[in-house]
Scaffold this motif. Sequence first.
Motif, PDB file in Angstrom:
ATOM      1  N   CYS A 129       0.837  -1.205   0.000  1.00 12.83           N
ATOM      2  CA  CYS A 129       0.000   0.000   0.000  1.00 12.83           C
ATOM      3  C   CYS A 129       0.872   1.256   0.000  1.00 12.83           C
ATOM      4  CB  CYS A 129      -0.925  -0.004   1.213  1.00 12.83           C
ATOM      5  SG  CYS A 129      -2.178  -1.309   1.198  1.00 12.83           S
ATOM      6  N   MET A 130       1.958   1.229   0.766  1.00 10.29           N
ATOM      7  CA  MET A 130       2.856   2.390   0.799  1.00 10.29           C
ATOM      8  C   MET A 130       3.541   2.599  -0.551  1.00 10.29           C
ATOM      9  SD  MET A 130       2.424   3.588   3.821  1.00 10.29           S
ATOM     10  CE  MET A 130       0.733   2.948   3.711  1.00 10.29           C
ATOM     11  N   ASP A 131       3.934   1.511  -1.207  1.00 11.03           N
ATOM     12  CA  ASP A 131       4.542   1.630  -2.534  1.00 11.03           C
ATOM     13  C   ASP A 131       3.554   2.213  -3.535  1.00 11.03           C
ATOM     14  OD1 ASP A 131       6.921   0.596  -1.601  1.00 11.03           O
ATOM     15  OD2 ASP A 131       6.476  -1.461  -2.220  1.00 11.03           O
ATOM     16  N   MET A 132       2.292   1.859  -3.385  1.00 12.95           N
ATOM     17  CA  MET A 132       1.274   2.403  -4.278  1.00 12.95           C
ATOM     18  C   MET A 132       1.136   3.914  -4.067  1.00 12.95           C
ATOM     19  SD  MET A 132      -2.730   1.312  -4.658  1.00 12.95           S
ATOM     20  CE  MET A 132      -3.092   1.859  -2.975  1.00 12.95           C
ATOM     21  N   LEU A 133       1.166   4.350  -2.799  1.00 12.49           N
ATOM     22  CA  LEU A 133       1.081   5.778  -2.513  1.00 12.49           C
ATOM     23  C   LEU A 133       2.299   6.523  -3.041  1.00 12.49           C
ATOM     24  CD1 LEU A 133      -0.307   5.852   1.156  1.00 12.49           C
ATOM     25  CD2 LEU A 133      -1.546   6.299  -0.963  1.00 12.49           C
ATOM     26  N   LEU A 134       3.469   5.896  -2.954  1.00 11.42           N
ATOM     27  CA  LEU A 134       4.695   6.543  -3.419  1.00 11.42           C
ATOM     28  C   LEU A 134       4.747   6.670  -4.944  1.00 11.42           C
ATOM     29  CD1 LEU A 134       7.379   4.928  -1.079  1.00 11.42           C
ATOM     30  CD2 LEU A 134       6.685   7.326  -1.132  1.00 11.42           C
ATOM     31  N   SER A 135       3.920   5.910  -5.641  1.00 11.28           N
ATOM     32  CA  SER A 135       3.921   5.988  -7.098  1.00 11.28           C
ATOM     33  C   SER A 135       3.297   7.280  -7.609  1.00 11.28           C
ATOM     34  CB  SER A 135       3.183   4.787  -7.697  1.00 11.28           C
ATOM     35  OG  SER A 135       1.800   4.806  -7.335  1.00 11.28           O
ATOM     36  N   PHE A 136       2.568   7.999  -6.737  1.00 11.96           N
ATOM     37  CA  PHE A 136       1.963   9.270  -7.112  1.00 11.96           C
ATOM     38  C   PHE A 136       2.812  10.423  -6.567  1.00 11.96           C
ATOM     39  CE2 PHE A 136      -1.579   6.326  -7.133  1.00 11.96           C
ATOM     40  CZ  PHE A 136      -2.312   6.701  -8.251  1.00 11.96           C
ATOM     41  N   PRO A 137       3.099  11.436  -7.375  1.00 12.57           N
ATOM     42  CA  PRO A 137       3.767  12.638  -6.839  1.00 12.57           C
ATOM     43  C   PRO A 137       2.918  13.259  -5.740  1.00 12.57           C
ATOM     44  CG  PRO A 137       3.785  12.640  -9.245  1.00 12.57           C
ATOM     45  CD  PRO A 137       2.887  11.515  -8.828  1.00 12.57           C
ATOM     46  N   SER A 138       3.575  13.854  -4.740  1.00 13.86           N
ATOM     47  CA  SER A 138       2.858  14.383  -3.581  1.00 13.86           C
ATOM     48  C   SER A 138       1.833  15.433  -3.972  1.00 13.86           C
ATOM     49  CB  SER A 138       3.849  14.964  -2.565  1.00 13.86           C
ATOM     50  OG  SER A 138       4.629  15.994  -3.161  1.00 13.86           O
ATOM     51  N   LEU A 139       2.185  16.306  -4.921  1.00 15.94           N
ATOM     52  CA  LEU A 139       1.249  17.355  -5.320  1.00 15.94           C
ATOM     53  C   LEU A 139       0.034  16.776  -6.026  1.00 15.94           C
ATOM     54  CD1 LEU A 139       0.533  20.326  -5.518  1.00 15.94           C
ATOM     55  CD2 LEU A 139       1.893  20.465  -7.617  1.00 15.94           C
ATOM     56  N   VAL A 140       0.251  15.767  -6.880  1.00 20.42           N
ATOM     57  CA  VAL A 140      -0.868  15.142  -7.596  1.00 20.42           C
ATOM     58  C   VAL A 140      -1.790  14.426  -6.615  1.00 20.42           C
ATOM     59  CG1 VAL A 140      -1.485  13.404  -9.311  1.00 20.42           C
ATOM     60  CG2 VAL A 140       0.459  14.908  -9.717  1.00 20.42           C
ATOM     61  N   MET A 141      -1.198  13.703  -5.656  1.00 23.13           N
ATOM     62  CA  MET A 141      -2.007  13.011  -4.663  1.00 23.13           C
ATOM     63  C   MET A 141      -2.801  14.001  -3.817  1.00 23.13           C
ATOM     64  SD  MET A 141      -3.049  10.202  -3.315  1.00 23.13           S
ATOM     65  CE  MET A 141      -1.932   8.964  -3.967  1.00 23.13           C
ATOM     66  N   GLY A 142      -2.155  15.083  -3.381  1.00 24.87           N
ATOM     67  CA  GLY A 142      -2.864  16.100  -2.622  1.00 24.87           C
ATOM     68  C   GLY A 142      -3.975  16.731  -3.423  1.00 24.87           C
ATOM     69  N   LEU A 143      -3.724  16.955  -4.704  1.00 24.75           N
ATOM     70  CA  LEU A 143      -4.740  17.540  -5.586  1.00 24.75           C
ATOM     71  C   LEU A 143      -5.956  16.623  -5.698  1.00 24.75           C
ATOM     72  CD1 LEU A 143      -5.543  19.730  -7.628  1.00 24.75           C
ATOM     73  CD2 LEU A 143      -4.300  18.447  -9.369  1.00 24.75           C
ATOM     74  N   LEU A 144      -5.721  15.328  -5.833  1.00 21.61           N
ATOM     75  CA  LEU A 144      -6.826  14.378  -5.936  1.00 21.61           C
ATOM     76  C   LEU A 144      -7.660  14.349  -4.663  1.00 21.61           C
ATOM     77  CD1 LEU A 144      -5.036  11.379  -7.709  1.00 21.61           C
ATOM     78  CD2 LEU A 144      -6.670  12.969  -8.716  1.00 21.61           C
ATOM     79  N   VAL A 145      -6.989  14.317  -3.513  1.00 19.75           N
ATOM     80  CA  VAL A 145      -7.711  14.234  -2.239  1.00 19.75           C
ATOM     81  C   VAL A 145      -8.527  15.501  -1.990  1.00 19.75           C
ATOM     82  CG1 VAL A 145      -7.465  13.994   0.258  1.00 19.75           C
ATOM     83  CG2 VAL A 145      -6.019  12.640  -1.264  1.00 19.75           C
ATOM     84  N   VAL A 146      -7.914  16.669  -2.210  1.00 23.83           N
ATOM     85  CA  VAL A 146      -8.633  17.923  -1.981  1.00 23.83           C
ATOM     86  C   VAL A 146      -9.779  18.077  -2.966  1.00 23.83           C
ATOM     87  CG1 VAL A 146      -8.435  20.439  -1.993  1.00 23.83           C
ATOM     88  CG2 VAL A 146      -6.634  19.061  -0.977  1.00 23.83           C
TER      89      VAL A 146
END
Length: 288
Positions: A124-141
């Motif tokens: 699960c952590m490797d899956m999260l690391l596959s997304f850039p932090s800004l892109v992941m934050g953008l998706l969540v927000v």
Amino acid sequence: MTAIALSRVSPIRRLARLCWRRKAASFGAFVTLLVVLAAIFAPLLTHQDPNEQDILAQLSPPSAEHFLGTDTFGRDVWSRILYGARVSLAIGVASIAVAMVVGGLLGILAGYRGGRVDRLIMSCMDMLLSFPSLVMGLLVVAVLGPSMGNLIIAIAFTAIAPFARIARAPTLAIKQRDFIEAGRALGYSDMRLMLRHILPNILDEILVLGSLWLATAIRTEASLSFIGLGVRPPTATWGGMIRDGFENMLDAPWLVIFPSIAILVIMVALNLLGDGLRDATDPKLRNE
């Protein structure tokens, strides 16, 4: 016995001593402290209301009345930077604190239990690391909606994986130590061993990573605010100030320059602090 004695020494005190020995880390800590104090004592450093509008003074250049000029609504830029520091630092600290707790506990659990639990958590952590932090934050927000609480959740979500990985690695080694085996022989529960004996011995590394990721969290908050997914106006944020001043950048460059300098200063200071602490806690570099 050495590891047990080490766990009784406050990790914060150890890091403070190491920080004092490193000039770069000391300078970074000093500048960070200045920014924090400026945010806390903002009412004493400015008599202007950050949200008070003065149409007659809109887009005024820096002057004695308005130290860093005014924006398109006549609001004082200096006061908005000071009060914006409160928001940016609060979001950064809160999100990294959540990431440290959640990611650290997941990493300790994965390293201590091993087997399927380890593989599941780290996959699960490797899956999260596959997304850039800004892109992941953008998706969540984008899913939760723009607000201060959702912004903290989004940024924390992007930072969980690095803390899980940094906590797992030393846990794999520490769980084989004699004092852990002695604890098992005495009938200590797994929870007690993880929280009272393993966690204190790896807390230094988690805190060092936290100082580095705090700069990333502030940058991510500014980026999300710049594209309109941060704290809603009229609350002052550094990223929001840059977005508001972008259209008038040629006529009133101070609207973009001064908030950008504020972000640059805190990011450089936090990176100096984190790099210095990382080098000081690295056994290969400690004596250099």
